[in-house]
Design a protein around this motif. Structure first.
Motif, short mmCIF file in Angstrom:
data_model
loop_
_atom_site.label_atom_id
_atom_site.label_comp_id
_atom_site.label_asym_id
_atom_site.label_seq_id
_atom_site.Cartn_x
_atom_site.Cartn_y
_atom_site.Cartn_z
N UNK A 16 72.17 80.64 85.52
CA UNK A 16 71.95 79.50 86.40
C UNK A 16 70.48 79.36 86.72
N UNK A 17 70.18 78.31 87.42
CA UNK A 17 68.81 78.04 87.83
C UNK A 17 68.78 76.83 88.74
N UNK A 18 67.59 76.52 89.19
CA UNK A 18 67.45 75.36 90.06
C UNK A 18 66.02 75.14 90.48
N UNK A 19 65.83 74.10 91.22
CA UNK A 19 64.49 73.78 91.71
C UNK A 19 64.46 72.40 92.32
N UNK A 20 63.29 71.79 92.26
CA UNK A 20 63.10 70.45 92.81
C UNK A 20 63.02 69.44 91.67
N UNK A 21 63.13 68.18 92.04
CA UNK A 21 62.97 67.12 91.03
C UNK A 21 62.34 65.90 91.67
N UNK A 22 61.79 65.06 90.82
CA UNK A 22 61.33 63.74 91.24
C UNK A 22 62.00 62.72 90.36
N UNK A 23 62.20 61.54 90.90
CA UNK A 23 62.82 60.45 90.17
C UNK A 23 62.02 59.19 90.42
N UNK B 299 62.77 61.22 85.21
CA UNK B 299 63.32 62.31 86.01
C UNK B 299 62.60 63.59 85.59
N UNK B 300 61.96 64.27 86.54
CA UNK B 300 61.22 65.48 86.22
C UNK B 300 61.74 66.63 87.07
N UNK B 301 62.18 67.69 86.40
CA UNK B 301 62.64 68.89 87.08
C UNK B 301 61.52 69.92 87.09
N UNK B 302 61.39 70.61 88.22
CA UNK B 302 60.52 71.78 88.31
C UNK B 302 61.45 72.96 88.53
N UNK B 303 61.51 73.83 87.54
CA UNK B 303 62.44 74.94 87.56
C UNK B 303 61.83 76.09 88.35
#
Length: 152
Positions: free
Chosen positions: A87-94, A99-103
């Motif tokens: 698993x993983x996660x982080x923030x994103x911008x839209x 759509x950009x994920x920062x892991x």
């Protein structure tokens, strides 16, 4: 007398007026309010590296992505046992369809903190995400296409 009667009828008519409030018009939705927020299940995953194409086998595991107003998380859960869980996660911008994920949370150090820019498209209950994952430090350079259905 007729004018007094007219005024009395006018006052009675005005006092019987419906006093329910008319709702204010809804404010336009922000990107964070878009239909991307929710719980999504991967139904198709494609990885293109150099001259090969690999389709993710979803018969043995469920891949879920959860997106709220500013964070995302994902996990891959084998249908039997725990081997292969990640698993993983982080923030994103839209911004529109960008759509950009920062892991930020992941077990692979070389990927932690990396930005992954994608293009998204939402069709009904389907989210299509595509883009290039390029992390030289981890030896990753591939084009992905992922299709999710909304489950919440």
């Amino acid at each position: 007398m007729k004018s007094s009667l007219f005024i009395l009828v006018l006052i009675l008519g005005l006092s019987c007026k419906d006093k329910t409030k008319v709702p204010a018009p809804a404010e336009p939705k922000k990107d964070s309010d878009r239909s991307i927020v929710g719980t999504w299940k991967l139904v198709y995953g494609e990885i293109k590296e150099e001259d090969s194409v690999q389709i993710k086998d979803l018969s043995e595991a469920d891949f879920i992505k959860i997106i709220n107003e500013d964070h995302f998380a994902f996990f891959n859960q084998p249908k039997e046992g725990g081997e292969g869980f990640y698993g993983g996660g982080g923030t994103y911008t839209l911004d529109g369809n960008n759509y950009t994920e920062v892991l930020n949370y992941v077990a692979v150090d070389e990927v932690r903190g990396h930005e992954f820019p994608f293009s998204i498209e939402i069709k009904g209950d389907t989210l299509i995400q595509s883009g290039i994952e390029d992390v030289p430090e981890a030896g990753i350079k591939r084009h992905i296409v992922e299709k999710y259905i909304k489950i919440d």
